[in-house]
Each structure stands twice: as structure tokens, then as C-alpha cells.
Write a protein that holds these residues in place. Structure first.
Motif, PDB file in Angstrom:
ATOM      1  N   ARG A 133      43.852  31.216  34.729  1.00 13.97           N
ATOM      2  CA  ARG A 133      44.245  32.356  35.561  1.00 13.97           C
ATOM      3  C   ARG A 133      45.634  32.102  36.128  1.00 13.97           C
ATOM      4  O   ARG A 133      45.894  31.020  36.660  1.00 13.97           O
ATOM      5  CB  ARG A 133      43.244  32.540  36.705  1.00 13.97           C
ATOM      6  CG  ARG A 133      43.509  33.834  37.490  1.00 13.97           C
ATOM      7  CD  ARG A 133      42.648  33.912  38.729  1.00 13.97           C
ATOM      8  NE  ARG A 133      43.018  32.864  39.674  1.00 13.97           N
ATOM      9  CZ  ARG A 133      42.171  32.307  40.542  1.00 13.97           C
ATOM     10  NH1 ARG A 133      40.924  32.686  40.592  1.00 13.97           N
ATOM     11  NH2 ARG A 133      42.586  31.353  41.364  1.00 13.97           N
ATOM     12  N   LEU A 134      46.506  33.079  36.015  1.00 14.15           N
ATOM     13  CA  LEU A 134      47.838  32.936  36.613  1.00 14.15           C
ATOM     14  C   LEU A 134      47.821  33.458  38.042  1.00 14.15           C
ATOM     15  O   LEU A 134      48.380  32.855  38.932  1.00 14.15           O
ATOM     16  CB  LEU A 134      48.886  33.667  35.786  1.00 14.15           C
ATOM     17  CG  LEU A 134      49.072  33.169  34.338  1.00 14.15           C
ATOM     18  CD1 LEU A 134      50.168  33.953  33.635  1.00 14.15           C
ATOM     19  CD2 LEU A 134      49.395  31.682  34.310  1.00 14.15           C
ATOM     20  N   PHE A 135      47.199  34.610  38.234  1.00 13.45           N
ATOM     21  CA  PHE A 135      47.041  35.110  39.603  1.00 13.45           C
ATOM     22  C   PHE A 135      45.988  36.198  39.670  1.00 13.45           C
ATOM     23  O   PHE A 135      45.563  36.744  38.663  1.00 13.45           O
ATOM     24  CB  PHE A 135      48.364  35.624  40.190  1.00 13.45           C
ATOM     25  CG  PHE A 135      48.958  36.816  39.468  1.00 13.45           C
ATOM     26  CD1 PHE A 135      48.436  38.088  39.639  1.00 13.45           C
ATOM     27  CD2 PHE A 135      50.054  36.652  38.635  1.00 13.45           C
ATOM     28  CE1 PHE A 135      48.991  39.181  38.979  1.00 13.45           C
ATOM     29  CE2 PHE A 135      50.615  37.744  37.969  1.00 13.45           C
ATOM     30  CZ  PHE A 135      50.075  39.011  38.149  1.00 13.45           C
ATOM     31  N   GLN A 136      45.607  36.473  40.910  1.00 12.25           N
ATOM     32  CA  GLN A 136      44.691  37.556  41.225  1.00 12.25           C
ATOM     33  C   GLN A 136      45.462  38.432  42.211  1.00 12.25           C
ATOM     34  O   GLN A 136      46.180  37.912  43.058  1.00 12.25           O
ATOM     35  CB  GLN A 136      43.492  36.955  41.945  1.00 12.25           C
ATOM     36  CG  GLN A 136      42.190  37.661  41.735  1.00 12.25           C
ATOM     37  CD  GLN A 136      41.056  36.818  42.294  1.00 12.25           C
ATOM     38  OE1 GLN A 136      41.139  36.348  43.422  1.00 12.25           O
ATOM     39  NE2 GLN A 136      40.017  36.621  41.503  1.00 12.25           N
ATOM     40  N   ALA A 137      45.338  39.742  42.108  1.00  7.71           N
ATOM     41  CA  ALA A 137      46.115  40.619  42.984  1.00  7.71           C
ATOM     42  C   ALA A 137      45.230  41.739  43.505  1.00  7.71           C
ATOM     43  O   ALA A 137      44.197  42.051  42.916  1.00  7.71           O
ATOM     44  CB  ALA A 137      47.304  41.200  42.233  1.00  7.71           C
ATOM     45  N   THR A 165      49.498  42.971  46.340  1.00  9.53           N
ATOM     46  CA  THR A 165      49.767  41.658  46.906  1.00  9.53           C
ATOM     47  C   THR A 165      48.983  40.615  46.113  1.00  9.53           C
ATOM     48  O   THR A 165      47.891  40.896  45.619  1.00  9.53           O
ATOM     49  CB  THR A 165      49.395  41.626  48.408  1.00  9.53           C
ATOM     50  OG1 THR A 165      49.587  40.301  48.889  1.00  9.53           O
ATOM     51  CG2 THR A 165      47.942  42.012  48.633  1.00  9.53           C
ATOM     52  N   ILE A 166      49.564  39.425  45.966  1.00  8.94           N
ATOM     53  CA  ILE A 166      48.894  38.348  45.239  1.00  8.94           C
ATOM     54  C   ILE A 166      47.890  37.694  46.191  1.00  8.94           C
ATOM     55  O   ILE A 166      48.260  37.252  47.278  1.00  8.94           O
ATOM     56  CB  ILE A 166      49.914  37.289  44.760  1.00  8.94           C
ATOM     57  CG1 ILE A 166      51.028  37.932  43.939  1.00  8.94           C
ATOM     58  CG2 ILE A 166      49.222  36.164  44.004  1.00  8.94           C
ATOM     59  CD1 ILE A 166      50.647  38.359  42.556  1.00  8.94           C
ATOM     60  N   THR A 167      46.637  37.657  45.779  1.00 13.39           N
ATOM     61  CA  THR A 167      45.620  37.078  46.657  1.00 13.39           C
ATOM     62  C   THR A 167      45.274  35.634  46.282  1.00 13.39           C
ATOM     63  O   THR A 167      44.859  34.858  47.122  1.00 13.39           O
ATOM     64  CB  THR A 167      44.344  37.934  46.640  1.00 13.39           C
ATOM     65  OG1 THR A 167      44.013  38.221  45.283  1.00 13.39           O
ATOM     66  CG2 THR A 167      44.559  39.237  47.386  1.00 13.39           C
ATOM     67  N   GLU A 168      45.414  35.294  45.004  1.00 15.99           N
ATOM     68  CA  GLU A 168      45.137  33.927  44.557  1.00 15.99           C
ATOM     69  C   GLU A 168      46.138  33.575  43.463  1.00 15.99           C
ATOM     70  O   GLU A 168      46.505  34.439  42.666  1.00 15.99           O
ATOM     71  CB  GLU A 168      43.744  33.814  43.920  1.00 15.99           C
ATOM     72  CG  GLU A 168      42.583  34.058  44.853  1.00 15.99           C
ATOM     73  CD  GLU A 168      42.034  32.790  45.473  1.00 15.99           C
ATOM     74  OE1 GLU A 168      42.649  31.726  45.292  1.00 15.99           O
ATOM     75  OE2 GLU A 168      41.003  32.881  46.148  1.00 15.99           O
ATOM     76  N   GLY A 169      46.525  32.316  43.393  1.00 18.53           N
ATOM     77  CA  GLY A 169      47.397  31.870  42.308  1.00 18.53           C
ATOM     78  C   GLY A 169      46.589  31.172  41.239  1.00 18.53           C
ATOM     79  O   GLY A 169      45.385  31.409  41.090  1.00 18.53           O
ATOM     80  N   ALA A 170      47.248  30.293  40.512  1.00 20.07           N
ATOM     81  CA  ALA A 170      46.555  29.504  39.498  1.00 20.07           C
ATOM     82  C   ALA A 170      45.690  28.462  40.197  1.00 20.07           C
ATOM     83  O   ALA A 170      46.004  28.038  41.306  1.00 20.07           O
ATOM     84  CB  ALA A 170      47.582  28.826  38.596  1.00 20.07           C
ATOM     85  N   GLU A 204      43.658  40.833  37.636  1.00 24.08           N
ATOM     86  CA  GLU A 204      43.880  39.415  37.350  1.00 24.08           C
ATOM     87  C   GLU A 204      44.754  39.292  36.123  1.00 24.08           C
ATOM     88  O   GLU A 204      44.706  40.144  35.231  1.00 24.08           O
ATOM     89  CB  GLU A 204      42.550  38.694  37.069  1.00 24.08           C
ATOM     90  CG  GLU A 204      41.691  38.509  38.281  1.00 24.08           C
ATOM     91  CD  GLU A 204      40.664  37.393  38.108  1.00 24.08           C
ATOM     92  OE1 GLU A 204      40.620  36.776  37.032  1.00 24.08           O
ATOM     93  OE2 GLU A 204      39.930  37.146  39.076  1.00 24.08           O
TER      94      GLU A 204
END
Ligand code: SF4
Ligand code: SF4
Ligand code: SF4
Ligand code: SF4
Lengths: 257, 375
Positions: free
Chosen positions: B91-95, B103-108, B291
Motif C-alpha cells: 500500500r502506498l497510501f490511504q486517503a 487528505t492522506i490518512t495512512e502512508g505505506a 487506496e
């Protein structure tokens, strides 16, 4: 804003793909929230009139009545998605295309006179334009949600057309052809199942139909090297997607009967 | 520079696992699974492939028992180390959508800290090839770099080459050609033991925690003998391949290979240096969250070369050519080295046994016929 109307239609099939939709569990409520389920007899008897924004069509065309009905479905549908091997290529019941269907009827039914059927089982695209073909026998529920989500947000669904081997390798499965000499259809079959069969030590049966550029002749030559008879090679291609063009032609090439 | 070395008895091998665990490292190494020697997390020495070796051929791999209980008496394990540094799916990010965008909520996910036990010379070189791709100038990939920085590398001396190996002609083995933390040589003569040699300060510190006895000339001689033995290889890449392929892009032989090639991508996926990936976006049904994942891709897929209007490489010939020329020719232009380390995996794991060295030899032969050497 009214929610988009979803219809689910059944033709000749086992209902397995519709069950994949019901089997969504967690996502099912989200689907029900995102679309108005206007016609889905497997789930509810309540129906709403067309036109429909999205029609999911399960099953193949095997009767004259079906051939007419699919025309009506097409006219009422903005987007028509053929779901599963039956709707894509005629399904396992397309095996009758390779034999005398009257003979089948006589053997199976006590009163053959009641049976009225076409000589062939064919996919939906042989009858009406299809906007998207979702593969599988049955379809993969995650891909089904992806197709719906993509349709609702107006983007292209993320459904790759490359070989099953790609999923197999990403998963880290040891190739059954290389490590056991087990014939596997994976190299000519479209990804989508996640690599189920090789992960349990079996060759791929081809539920997801031909991949984008299937080199069936080269794979069949390899199967022959591994000791498969022409009849076994033919039967390997004549399974759930027997009537898909690439598999039908390769199967026919090994039909010495 | 550390010169620490010593002998670890076979019976004390669990001390090595304990010392790695004490450093918070997950041990990844060879083990038998699904009829092959694969790389996977190991609980302890018992998980190693004791008494097994591999026999490889184009399109075929079989395990064979050996009667000496060797733990590292095999050649290249399935797949290689790539998946632990450049994961097949990440996963690169969750938005989440907001009133004015997202907005980005989680990164890798955070990188794991891993010890690689049993990295062979070809695979050690392959890691340096990946380094050049992912953390050479000017760009650094944070996912790769995070995993790479945490990796503790225990290389292993190859005692014999398999019929698919051609590291000697690719300048990537059989002696260890790149940095490692510890080099391990398995010695079976008289008592079963391991010569451990530190290659870094961390490696020396690890050795200090192990119940070692001093290494003797007999042990280092055994190591050198193994390397000499492993240099005896039957397979090789013909000299001049890099320049030659660049000159033969229109040759009819590409079509002949394409007639046999399935475009299945197994070669690229199995190759320890193939780095290509695609990004896949997914969104929730209500469009509230999304994601992005990075997943391994291959130049054998049509989408790989898709630009507006269609795929650039429609034919199987053009896709096989992309793979072979990138590995053996244009990689030199791009990174200053070959993209091939001679591990032979693409040959073994090709379901129809297409052999990149044999194809290179065919090109060399037709080239020689076309341009006879002037007397
Ligand atoms: S097991 Fe089948 S699907 Fe998997 S890599 Fe081998 S040939 Fe491909
Ligand atoms: S091209 Fe083939 S032999 Fe060379 S490194 Fe890749 S998998 Fe190994
Ligand atoms: S050979 Fe193909 S998959 Fe491998 S690095 Fe090159 S372009 Fe990517
Ligand atoms: S060379 Fe072999 S492994 Fe590679 S794409 Fe072709 S058939 Fe598949």
C-alpha cells in the motif's frame, strides 16, 4: 439525487455468480446504499421498472426465448455487464456445442418432447453489445465490487487481462508445471481468481477464460511434452470456457475423434 | 574493517537464530515448501532444508535428497530476495475525501527488519542491481530504502553450481562480489560446521555474540575449494551480447521465440533484478475513501506499454525483445551494468523452458553468419 438503478438478470446458469453478489456480506450494505437494487429476483421479489443504469447479466443464451429476452434487457440498460463464464462465453453448458444436443436431450429427459432449446449455448456478446465482461466461474466478488465502484465513479475498472501466472508469482506459489510437471492452463488464462488452484498444488482449470494474448498452441505443445494425450489436451481447453474463441480453436485442433 | 571470523558448530546453529532475534530481526531463509526450496520466515535451524538439494532444467525443477544433511547444499531458491525488499503488493497510501479535495490518512506500512540467511553470490549482486534502481541517484524509493536499511545480510558460499547457473560469465559470482554483514561457508568434511566471516561492523558484533571457535587454514581452504568448484559452469552468456542485441532489433528470430513464448511474465517475476511495478487505485463504493497500491508488473502485459490509443508492444515478439534486450543490453545504458546476474531462474521457471542464454547464442550465431570475421 436518485441512486443509480441496478438490475441483475439470470439466463442459463447455476446462480453462482449472483450468489457472489449476495456473498459480499460486508460490502453488500454499501452496495445497497450506493444503488437502488431495482431488479434482483435471487434476492428480492420486489421489482422496479426499467430503464436501469447498470444491468448485471448472468448466464448464457440457450433458448429462443432467452435470445429475445436479452434484447429487451439490452434496450432497458444503460450499461450491461456480462458476469461469469456462462455470460462471457456460454459456460460449461457450451459443451453441447461440440456434440448433438438432441442426443443429450434424449439421454437426459424422460419426455424429450417438452424440451425446446437451441443447438448451442453462447455468451451474451454473441447477441447484444456488452459494455464489460467480468470473468470467472464464478466471478471474484472483489472484482464485482470493483466493477460497480468504477461504474459509479465513472472510471475504468481495475481488472487486469494478463496471465494468471502473474497472480501466482506475486502470491509466491511454486509453479506446479515446473516443480511437478502438472499441466496448468495459467499462462493462457486471465488473472482474477488470485491463484487459487496452483496454491493447492493443482493446475489452473481456466475459470477466468483466455488472457489478452493467449498462446494456446505453445502451451498445448508443452502439455504434450508432459505426456498429455491429444484427447486430454482437448478436454483441458473444453471446460468452463470451452466456447471462448481461443480455447474452442485449440480444443478443436486436438480433437481427433 | 572487521576481520572477525570463527567456526560455529552445526549443533550451535540455534545460537545464530537467537542472536538475530535478539536484534529484533525476522530471519528469512531457505526452506522446503510445495516441492521446492523457497525463501520464507524461519523459526529456527530445523526449518532449513536439511538433506535436500535441487535439480533444475529449462522449465523443470525437482527436489532430491542428499545423504550428508547439508543445510545449504542447494543452488538458487525459488523467487529470490526481491520480494522482501520490493514487495509484490504494497500500500502506498490511504486517503479520505474532504470538503475541498482529499487528505492522506495512512502512508505505506513501516518497513520490517529482516535478516536474510543464505544469500548466494548471484543474489547478492542482484541486490546491488536493485540498489542502483531504487536508491541510486537522483531518486530514492522510500519503501525499498526502508527495507534495505533494515536488512542484515548473511551471504553463503556456493559449493557447487547447478546446470542453470552462469554467474561466472556475468561477473556476479561464484565468489561474493558485494557487501554483506556475514559470509557463511558450510563445511561438511569431518564435523559439520560453519565458517563465519564478518563483512561489516554489525556482522562482527553478531559474531562476538556466538559460541565460536577459531577458524583454521583448513576451513578457509575448504571455502576456497568450494568457490573453485562452483566456478565450473557449463552455461554462459556469449561475449558481446549487449552490443549485438542492440544491433539486431529487427531480426526475424524474435518471431521464432515469440511462437514459443506465452507472454506469461514468469521470467520477469522470477528475475531477482526485474523491478517493474504498476499502481492500482481502489475506492470505496460511496467514494469516501481510496487506496493506492503498488504491485509487480511485467513488460509482458499489454497494459505495461499502454499509452493513449493502445499498447506500444502489441506483438509477442516485441514483448520478448523488450525483456531480453532490457536485461542484457539496454540495462548497461541505463545503469552501467547488466540487468542479468546469471541466476538462471528465468530459464527454470519459464513454463515452456525458454532459455535466455540459448537465445543469445542463436543471435550470436546468426550475427556471425551475417558478419563473417575478416581474415
Ligand atoms: S502454476 Fe500455473 S498459473 Fe502458476 S505460474 Fe505455474 S503455470 Fe502459471
Ligand atoms: S535474466 Fe534470468 S538469469 Fe538473468 S538474473 Fe534475471 S532471472 Fe536470473
Ligand atoms: S525486463 Fe521488463 S519487467 Fe524486467 S525490468 Fe525490464 S521492463 Fe521491467
Ligand atoms: S519467456 Fe517463458 S516465462 Fe517469459 S513470458 Fe515467455 S513463456 Fe513466460
Amino acid at each position: 439525487m436518485p441512486r443509480p438503478k441496478l438490475a441483475v438478470w439470470k439466463f442459463s446458469s447455476c446462480d453462482g455468480c449472483q450468489l457472489s453478489l449476495l456473498d459480499l456480506e460486508d460490502e453488500l450494505m454499501a452496495v445497497a446504499g450506493a444503488v437502488e437494487i431495482a431488479y434482483f429476483l435471487e434476492a428480492t421479489r420486489a421489482t422496479a421498472k426499467g430503464p436501469y443504469d447498470i444491468s448485471l447479466v448472468e448466464g448464457s443464451i440457450t433458448t429462443a426465448h432467452d435470445a429475445q429476452r436479452i434484447q429487451k434487457v439490452r434496450k432497458q440498460s444503460k450499461m450491461l455487464v456480462a458476469i461469469g463464464a456462462c455470460a462471457n462465453s456460454g459456460g460449461i453448458q457450451a459443451l453441447k456445442n461440440f456434440a448433438d444436443h438432441e442426443d443429450f436431450i434424449r439421454r437426459v429427459y424422460a419426455r424429450p418432447g417438452y424440451i425446446s432449446t437451441l443447438a448451442t449455448s453462447t455468451g451474451i456478446a454473441d447477441h447484444v453489445p456488452v459494455d464489460f465482461e467480468l470473468r470467472g466461474c464464478p466471478v471474484n466478488k472483489h472484482q464485482l465490487v470493483e466493477v460497480l465502484t468504477a461504474a459509479l465513479s465513472g472510471r475504468k475498472p481495475n481488472v487486469p487481462r494478463y496471465a494468471e501466472c502473474m497472480e501466482c508469482k506475486r502470491r509466491g506459489t511454486v509453479c506446479v508445471t515446473v516443480a511437478r510437471g502438472e499441466p496448468c492452463l495459467g499462462p493462457v488464462v486471465q488473472a482474477g481468481c488470485g491463484g487459487l488452484c496452483p496454491a493447492v498444488g493443482r493446475g489452473c482449470y481456466g475459470c477466468f477464460g483466455p488472457m489478452e494474448t493467449p498462446n494456446t498452441a505453445a502451451l498445448a505443445a508443452r502439455f504434450a511434452d508432459l505426456g498429455r494425450t491429444p484427447a486430454a489436451i482437448r478436454d483441458g481447453f473444453r471446460l468452463f470456457n470451452a466456447n471462448a474463441e481461443a480455447f474452442r480453436e485449440e480444443g478443436d485442433r486436438h480433437d481427433q475423434a | 574493517m572487521s576481520t572477525a571470523s570463527g567456526i560455529l558448530s552445526r549443533n550451535d546453529l540455534s545460537a545464530l537464530f537467537d542472536a538475530l532475534a535478539a536484534r529484533g530481526l525476522e530471519v528469512i531463509g531457505p526452506t522446503v515448501s510445495e516441492g521446492a526450496i523457497v525463501l520464507a520466515p524461519l523459526d529456527g535451524p530445523d526449518a532449513l532444508p536439511a538433506g535436500w538439494t535441487d535439480v533444475q532444467a529449462p522449465g523443470a525443477y525437482r527436489l532430491h535428497p542428499r545423504d550428508d544433511g547439508a543445510l545449504f547444499g542447494h543452488t538458487t531458491p525459488v523467487g529470490g530476495w526481491k520480494r522482501f525488499l520490493h514487495p509484490p503488493t504494497v500500500r502506498l497510501f490511504q486517503a479520505a475525501t474532504t470538503a475541498d479535495g482529499f487528505t492522506i490518512t495512512e502512508g505505506a506500512p513501516p518497513p520490517p527488519r529482516q535478516a536474510f540467511l543464505g544469500v548466494r553470490a548471484c543474489d547478492l549482486t542482484a541486490i546491488t542491481r536493485l540498489d542502483a534502481v531504487f536508491q541510486g541517484n537522483p531518486f530514492t524509493d522510500p519503501i525499498y530504502a526502508g527495507r534495505r536499511a533494515g536488512a542484515f545480510i548473511i551471504a553463503v558460499t556456493c559449493a557447487q553450481a547447478g546446470p542453470m547457473c552462469f554467474c561466472a560469465s556475468m561477473d556476479s559470482g561464484p565468489d561474493l562480489r558485494a557487501p554483506y554483514d556475514v559470509a557463511l561457508t558450510e563445511i561438511l568434511e569431518s564435523d559439520h560446521r560453519f565458517l563465519l566471516e564478518a563483512g561489516s561492523a554489525e556482522g562482527a558484533a553478531l559474531l562476538a555474540d556466538l559460541p565460536l571457535t577459531p577458524a583454521t587454514d583448513r576451513d578457509t581452504a575448504a571455502r576456497d575449494r568450494q568457490i573453485t568448484q562452483a566456478a565450473d559452469q557449463t552455461r554462459a552468456l556469449p561475449p558481446g551480447t549487449a552490443e549485438r542485441l542492440g544491433r539486431m532489433l529487427d531480426h526475424a528470430h524474435w518471431n521464432a521465440v515469440a511462437a514459443r513464448c506465452l507472454s506469461c511474465g514468469n521470467c520477469t517475476m522470477s528475475c531477482p533484478t526485474c523491478f517493474c511495478a504498476t499502481v492500482e487505485d481502489s475506492s470505496s463504493l460511496d467514494g469516501a475513501t481510496a487506496e493506492r497500491h503498488r504491485v509487480w508488473d511485467s513488460c509482458f502485459s499489454l497494459d505495461f506499454s499502454y499509452i493513449h490509443g493502445g499498447s506500444v508492444r502489441e506483438s509477442g515478439a516485441s514483448r520478448y525483445r523488450q525483456w531480453m534486450t532490457h536485461k542484457l543490453s539496454s540495462w548497461h545504458d541505463q545503469f552501467g551494468t547488466s540487468g542479468c546476474v546469471g541466476c538462471g531462474r528465468c530459464i527454470t521457471w519459464c513454463p515452456v523452458g525458454i532459455d535466455i542464454t540459448e537465445e543469445a547464442a542463436t543471435f550470436a550465431a546468426v550475427d556471425a553468419a551475417r558478419h563473417p570475421v575478416e581474415a
